[in-house]
Design an enzyme around this catalytic site. Structure first.
Site, PDB file in Angstrom:
ATOM      1  N   GLU A  99       0.832  -1.206   0.000  1.00 29.21           N
ATOM      2  CA  GLU A  99       0.000   0.000   0.000  1.00 29.21           C
ATOM      3  C   GLU A  99       0.866   1.255   0.000  1.00 29.21           C
ATOM      4  O   GLU A  99       2.013   1.225   0.457  1.00 29.21           O
ATOM      5  CB  GLU A  99      -0.894   0.015   1.256  1.00 29.21           C
ATOM      6  CG  GLU A  99      -2.358  -0.230   0.989  1.00 29.21           C
ATOM      7  CD  GLU A  99      -3.077   0.870   0.212  1.00 29.21           C
ATOM      8  OE1 GLU A  99      -2.496   1.494  -0.694  1.00 29.21           O
ATOM      9  OE2 GLU A  99      -4.255   1.097   0.520  1.00 29.21           O
ATOM     10  N   ASP A 103      -4.243   5.008   6.546  1.00 27.44           N
ATOM     11  CA  ASP A 103      -4.873   6.150   7.206  1.00 27.44           C
ATOM     12  C   ASP A 103      -5.769   5.595   8.324  1.00 27.44           C
ATOM     13  O   ASP A 103      -5.276   5.292   9.410  1.00 27.44           O
ATOM     14  CB  ASP A 103      -5.634   6.915   6.114  1.00 27.44           C
ATOM     15  CG  ASP A 103      -6.233   8.214   6.590  1.00 27.44           C
ATOM     16  OD1 ASP A 103      -5.617   8.882   7.416  1.00 27.44           O
ATOM     17  OD2 ASP A 103      -7.323   8.574   6.110  1.00 27.44           O
ATOM     18  N   LYS A 131      -0.004   6.795   8.792  1.00 30.49           N
ATOM     19  CA  LYS A 131      -0.514   7.923   9.584  1.00 30.49           C
ATOM     20  C   LYS A 131      -1.161   7.337  10.833  1.00 30.49           C
ATOM     21  O   LYS A 131      -2.392   7.218  10.888  1.00 30.49           O
ATOM     22  CB  LYS A 131      -1.619   8.642   8.791  1.00 30.49           C
ATOM     23  CG  LYS A 131      -1.221   9.702   7.832  1.00 30.49           C
ATOM     24  CD  LYS A 131      -2.519  10.340   7.271  1.00 30.49           C
ATOM     25  CE  LYS A 131      -2.261  11.132   6.035  1.00 30.49           C
ATOM     26  NZ  LYS A 131      -3.539  11.524   5.365  1.00 30.49           N
ATOM     27  N   ARG A 166      -0.094  12.212  -8.751  1.00 21.56           N
ATOM     28  CA  ARG A 166       0.529  10.907  -8.481  1.00 21.56           C
ATOM     29  C   ARG A 166       1.939  10.861  -9.033  1.00 21.56           C
ATOM     30  O   ARG A 166       2.781  10.124  -8.543  1.00 21.56           O
ATOM     31  CB  ARG A 166      -0.275   9.775  -9.137  1.00 21.56           C
ATOM     32  CG  ARG A 166      -1.670   9.567  -8.574  1.00 21.56           C
ATOM     33  CD  ARG A 166      -2.220   8.228  -9.075  1.00 21.56           C
ATOM     34  NE  ARG A 166      -3.660   8.102  -8.915  1.00 21.56           N
ATOM     35  CZ  ARG A 166      -4.266   7.681  -7.822  1.00 21.56           C
ATOM     36  NH1 ARG A 166      -3.562   7.356  -6.760  1.00 21.56           N
ATOM     37  NH2 ARG A 166      -5.579   7.570  -7.763  1.00 21.56           N
TER      38      ARG A 166
HETATM   39  P1  IMP Z   1      -7.649   3.935   4.827  1.00 24.43           P
HETATM   40  O1  IMP Z   1      -8.582   2.852   4.382  1.00 24.43           O
HETATM   41  O2  IMP Z   1      -8.382   5.028   5.558  1.00 24.43           O
HETATM   42  O3  IMP Z   1      -6.476   3.433   5.611  1.00 24.43           O
HETATM   43  O4  IMP Z   1      -7.181   4.667   3.531  1.00 24.43           O
HETATM   44  C1  IMP Z   1      -6.148   4.247   2.759  1.00 24.43           C
HETATM   45  C2  IMP Z   1      -6.252   4.847   1.372  1.00 24.43           C
HETATM   46  O5  IMP Z   1      -6.661   6.209   1.424  1.00 24.43           O
HETATM   47  C3  IMP Z   1      -4.896   4.860   0.714  1.00 24.43           C
HETATM   48  O6  IMP Z   1      -4.766   3.745  -0.114  1.00 24.43           O
HETATM   49  C4  IMP Z   1      -4.901   6.141  -0.090  1.00 24.43           C
HETATM   50  O7  IMP Z   1      -5.341   5.867  -1.396  1.00 24.43           O
HETATM   51  C5  IMP Z   1      -5.900   7.027   0.569  1.00 24.43           C
HETATM   52  N1  IMP Z   1      -5.221   8.082   1.382  1.00 24.43           N
HETATM   53  C6  IMP Z   1      -5.072   8.134   2.720  1.00 24.43           C
HETATM   54  N2  IMP Z   1      -4.422   9.227   3.117  1.00 24.43           N
HETATM   55  C7  IMP Z   1      -4.120   9.895   1.982  1.00 24.43           C
HETATM   56  C8  IMP Z   1      -3.407  11.133   1.724  1.00 24.43           C
HETATM   57  O8  IMP Z   1      -2.906  11.830   2.607  1.00 24.43           O
HETATM   58  N3  IMP Z   1      -3.308  11.494   0.417  1.00 24.43           N
HETATM   59  C9  IMP Z   1      -3.822  10.752  -0.609  1.00 24.43           C
HETATM   60  N4  IMP Z   1      -4.482   9.593  -0.401  1.00 24.43           N
HETATM   61  C10 IMP Z   1      -4.642   9.176   0.871  1.00 24.43           C
HETATM   62 MG    MG Z   2      -4.849   3.828  -2.239  1.00 25.13          MG
END
Ligand code: IMP
Ligand code: MG
Length: 180
Positions: A99, A103, A131, A166
């Site tokens: 990944e 987040d 994060k 990107r």
């Molecule tokens: P999660 O499911 O909340 O952990 O989100 C993960 C996905 O959110 C990652 O694969 C990213 O595509 C997107 N994402 C999370 N934080 C960011 C950021 O700061 N910038 C751009 N995409 C993000």
């Molecule tokens: Mg992603």
């Protein structure tokens, strides 16, 4: 041109490369006696995927999956949907999910459970960025992390805002007026 939209650079190309070489050594140790199916999560992880697999000196198959949890927003919607599934069989194999960033942890929590459900021999997670402050699923602990980053919206090196940025070679913070 793209750089005009960036408030600050958080991770330089040199720092990205250092993190990748370090992760590559750990992954080489982990899989030296085993084959692994490396699963890149489209589209964000595509650039990291191409660099990390070349830093791993092991027998590896590569495949990709596309999931969505964000739409075009900067805040996670909480839902995970499969847009493109793997072409490869998962049952009995070592799976390494690659990944760009973790987040809330929702995407990876969903994927790890999916691969376990499909009968993977092992499931490990490698992310370039983490994060941790934002984690909703506290039990989702990535096995390999390149760098921890603060709770800011980041772009570049695969990370997008509305599908743009990107292709920046570094990771930076977008000027807030661009997404407010
Ligand atoms: P999660 O499911 O909340 O952990 O989100 C993960 C996905 O959110 C990652 O694969 C990213 O595509 C997107 N994402 C999370 N934080 C960011 C950021 O700061 N910038 C751009 N995409 C993000
Ligand atoms: Mg992603």
């Amino acid at each position: 041109m793209l750089e005009q939209d960036i408030e600050k650079i958080l991770v330089t190309p040199e720092q990205i490369n250092e993190a990748i070489q370090c992760l590559g050594k750990k992954l080489t140790d982990t899989y030296q006696d085993e084959e692994v199916l490396v699963v890149g999560i489209l589209r964000g992880a595509s650039i990291f995927m191409s660099d990390i697999v070349r830093a791993m000196d092991v027998y590896a198959d590569l495949d990709f999956m596309a999931v969505s949890s964000y739409g075009d927003a900067t805040v996670s919607s909480g839902e995970v949907k499969i847009i493109k599934d793997l072409d490869s069989q998962v049952s009995g194999r070592n799976i390494l999910v690659v990944e760009d960033i973790i987040d809330t942890g929702r995407t990876l929590k969903y994927l790890v459970e999916l691969f376990e459900h499909r009968g993977a021999k092992s499931v490990k997670v490698c992310t370039l960025l983490d994060k941790p402050e934002r984690r909703v699923h506290k039990d989702l602990i990535p096995d390999f992390v390149g760098l921890e980053v603060p709770d800011e919206f980041l772009v570049g090196y695969g990370l997008d805002f509305k599908q743009k940025y990107r292709n920046l070679p570094f990771i930076g913070v977008l000027k807030p007026e661009l997404y407010r």
